[in-house]
Motif scaffolding. Structure first.
Motif, PDB file in Angstrom:
ATOM      1  N   GLY A   1      -6.011  -0.750  -4.105  1.00 45.45           N
ATOM      2  CA  GLY A   1      -5.985  -0.167  -5.451  1.00 45.45           C
ATOM      3  C   GLY A   1      -4.545  -0.147  -5.933  1.00 45.45           C
ATOM      4  N   SER A   2      -3.877  -1.294  -5.738  1.00 46.23           N
ATOM      5  CA  SER A   2      -2.416  -1.355  -5.916  1.00 46.23           C
ATOM      6  C   SER A   2      -1.992  -1.204  -7.368  1.00 46.23           C
ATOM      7  N   GLY A   3      -2.874  -1.598  -8.312  1.00 50.22           N
ATOM      8  CA  GLY A   3      -2.513  -1.508  -9.723  1.00 50.22           C
ATOM      9  C   GLY A   3      -1.593  -2.635 -10.152  1.00 50.22           C
TER      10      GLY A   3
ATOM     11  N   PHE B   1      -3.360   5.099  -2.871  1.00 46.16           N
ATOM     12  CA  PHE B   1      -2.809   5.979  -3.899  1.00 46.16           C
ATOM     13  C   PHE B   1      -3.650   5.870  -5.167  1.00 46.16           C
ATOM     14  N   ALA B   2      -4.163   7.005  -5.602  1.00 43.40           N
ATOM     15  CA  ALA B   2      -4.863   7.105  -6.894  1.00 43.40           C
ATOM     16  C   ALA B   2      -5.997   6.091  -7.021  1.00 43.40           C
TER      17      ALA B   2
ATOM     18  N   ASN C   1       3.231  10.322  -9.244  1.00 45.26           N
ATOM     19  CA  ASN C   1       2.469   9.639  -8.187  1.00 45.26           C
ATOM     20  C   ASN C   1       3.258   8.446  -7.647  1.00 45.26           C
ATOM     21  N   ARG C   2       3.920   7.697  -8.538  1.00 43.43           N
ATOM     22  CA  ARG C   2       4.736   6.553  -8.077  1.00 43.43           C
ATOM     23  C   ARG C   2       5.918   7.032  -7.246  1.00 43.43           C
TER      24      ARG C   2
ATOM     25  N   ASP D   1      -6.615  -5.231  -5.106  1.00 43.66           N
ATOM     26  CA  ASP D   1      -7.161  -4.545  -6.277  1.00 43.66           C
ATOM     27  C   ASP D   1      -8.380  -5.329  -6.732  1.00 43.66           C
TER      28      ASP D   1
ATOM     29  N   ASP E   1     -12.738  -5.606  -3.470  1.00 41.26           N
ATOM     30  CA  ASP E   1     -13.240  -4.275  -3.801  1.00 41.26           C
ATOM     31  C   ASP E   1     -13.217  -3.404  -2.547  1.00 41.26           C
ATOM     32  N   VAL E   2     -12.647  -2.212  -2.658  1.00 43.94           N
ATOM     33  CA  VAL E   2     -12.560  -1.330  -1.484  1.00 43.94           C
ATOM     34  C   VAL E   2     -13.956  -0.990  -0.954  1.00 43.94           C
TER      35      VAL E   2
ATOM     36  N   TYR F   1      -3.186   3.250 -16.649  1.00 44.36           N
ATOM     37  CA  TYR F   1      -2.151   3.727 -15.722  1.00 44.36           C
ATOM     38  C   TYR F   1      -0.807   3.076 -16.055  1.00 44.36           C
TER      39      TYR F   1
HETATM   40  N1  SAM Z   1      -2.109   2.596  -6.347  1.00 45.70           N
HETATM   41  C1  SAM Z   1      -1.343   2.493  -7.584  1.00 45.70           C
HETATM   42  C2  SAM Z   1      -0.534   3.745  -7.750  1.00 45.70           C
HETATM   43  O1  SAM Z   1      -0.916   4.794  -7.212  1.00 45.70           O
HETATM   44  O2  SAM Z   1       0.485   3.704  -8.429  1.00 45.70           O
HETATM   45  C3  SAM Z   1      -2.255   2.234  -8.791  1.00 45.70           C
HETATM   46  C4  SAM Z   1      -3.271   3.307  -9.075  1.00 45.70           C
HETATM   47  S1  SAM Z   1      -4.336   2.941 -10.448  1.00 45.70           S
HETATM   48  C5  SAM Z   1      -4.571   4.523 -11.118  1.00 45.70           C
HETATM   49  C6  SAM Z   1      -5.893   2.651  -9.602  1.00 45.70           C
HETATM   50  C7  SAM Z   1      -6.137   1.210  -9.247  1.00 45.70           C
HETATM   51  O3  SAM Z   1      -7.282   1.155  -8.398  1.00 45.70           O
HETATM   52  C8  SAM Z   1      -6.444   0.325 -10.448  1.00 45.70           C
HETATM   53  O4  SAM Z   1      -5.558  -0.762 -10.472  1.00 45.70           O
HETATM   54  C9  SAM Z   1      -7.877  -0.122 -10.229  1.00 45.70           C
HETATM   55  O5  SAM Z   1      -8.126  -1.431 -10.695  1.00 45.70           O
HETATM   56  C10 SAM Z   1      -8.015   0.002  -8.724  1.00 45.70           C
HETATM   57  N2  SAM Z   1      -9.397   0.203  -8.272  1.00 45.70           N
HETATM   58  C11 SAM Z   1     -10.309   1.080  -8.758  1.00 45.70           C
HETATM   59  N3  SAM Z   1     -11.472   0.962  -8.105  1.00 45.70           N
HETATM   60  C12 SAM Z   1     -11.297  -0.015  -7.172  1.00 45.70           C
HETATM   61  C13 SAM Z   1     -12.148  -0.607  -6.182  1.00 45.70           C
HETATM   62  N4  SAM Z   1     -13.423  -0.221  -6.058  1.00 45.70           N
HETATM   63  N5  SAM Z   1     -11.634  -1.561  -5.377  1.00 45.70           N
HETATM   64  C14 SAM Z   1     -10.338  -1.974  -5.528  1.00 45.70           C
HETATM   65  N6  SAM Z   1      -9.501  -1.473  -6.459  1.00 45.70           N
HETATM   66  C15 SAM Z   1      -9.968  -0.499  -7.274  1.00 45.70           C
END
Ligand code: SAM
Length: 269
Positions: free
Chosen positions: A77-79, A154-155, A54-55, A103, A127-128, A20
């Motif tokens: 899932g902040s990235g 988001f995403a 998306n951003r 995240d 973890d979510v 990403y």
């Molecule tokens: N939210 C940001 C955005 O939309 O710009 C980043 C999106 S990025 C595509 C997805 C993020 O979700 C990644 O950083 C990943 O590590 C995180 N992620 C995926 N599965 C997750 C989980 N089970 N718990 C927490 N974070 C998770």
């Protein structure tokens, strides 16, 4: 960061947060992540622009929520930190806005620490899927969950398979929020309701994504809408992210990419 992969980080396998970041033109990624972005470009030349669109959706949503008086944000899932992080957008509207980033990728924590420029912002590795997520001390020490929260997803939900019960996970989070809270979601979208002629092309992208990164689920508008439960959707509902209250000077996606990611915002009564 090609030369010096930190201990515990595998530079030979693509990773969601880094792919990403590569799509956004960031520097926190390896060659294998950039190859994923190039692969996406073969499906549709503007596919990597999905990340930027998306951003921009995120930015418009956070600004709107802050303007509505939401003072605390939970970004799950902040990235990896990038341009226009949630705390920057929210605190530009309300300097007292508090933001917790969550995240499950420890790399995000390592890079996130650098962006903690004030005591209204923190970052938590969790973890979510953890049923006790909202009890995490990193969250409860900064956010008062008895008061309205902007829950940002988001995403992330499209990285959860159906058998991981994303619907149940979001329902649990919704139930824990105070009235006046808002939920914002963006999600890979299969436009069976709105652009069925594009579905085969989008499914080709889904197949490729899963053959490589392995964790992408494209869902229909009805399925994405279900994540909001009985919250009231703000106008214009669940739509391609480009179409949610668009502003000038933003990246425009073209079909099929335009339909490949949708989002919405809803309020708890
Ligand atoms: N939210 C940001 C955005 O939309 O710009 C980043 C999106 S990025 C595509 C997805 C993020 O979700 C990644 O950083 C990943 O590590 C995180 N992620 C995926 N599965 C997750 C989980 N089970 N718990 C927490 N974070 C998770």
């Amino acid at each position: 960061m090609d030369q010096d992969a930190p201990a515990g980080i595998d530079p030979t396998t693509p990773n969601i947060a880094r792919v990403y970041d590569a799509a956004l033109g960031g520097k926190d990624n390896f060659a294998v992540d950039r190859q994923m972005v190039e692969l996406g470009r073969q499906v549709a030349p503007d596919a990597p622009d999905t990340a930027r669109a998306n951003r921009q959706f995120l930015r418009r949503v956070v600004r709107e929520l802050a303007a509505r008086g939401v003072e605390q944000f939970l970004d799950i899932g902040s990235g990896l930190p990038t341009v226009g992080n949630v705390h920057e957008v929210a605190q530009a509207v309300n300097p007292h806005a508090r933001v917790v980033y969550v995240d499950f990728d420890p790399v995000v924590l390592a890079h996130g620490r650098a962006l903690l420029s004030n005591d209204h912002t923190t970052i938590v590795t969790a973890d979510v899927r953890d049923p006790d997520l909202l009890g995490h001390p990193g969250i409860t020490s900064l956010l008062d969950l008895r008061r309205p929260v902007g829950l940002l997803m988001f995403a992330i939900l499209h990285h959860l398979d159906d058998d991981e019960d994303p619907g149940g996970i979001v329902a649990r989070l919704r139930d824990s929020l105070a009235p006046g809270s808002h939920l914002a979601i963006s999600h890979f979208h299969l436009p069976v309701e709105t652009a069925p002629e594009l579905v085969p092309e989008i499914q080709e992208g889904e197949r490729l994504f899963n053959a490589t990164l392995g964790t992408g689920r494209w869902r229909t508008r009805a399925q994405i809408t279900e994540f909001f439960g009985d919250f009231e959707l703000l106008d214009p509902g669940v739509v391609p992210v480009n179409d949610w209250r668009p502003e000038g000077n933003e990246v425009r996606l073209f079909p099929p990419t335009h339909h490949g990611i949708a989002g919405g915002v809803a309020r708890k009564h």
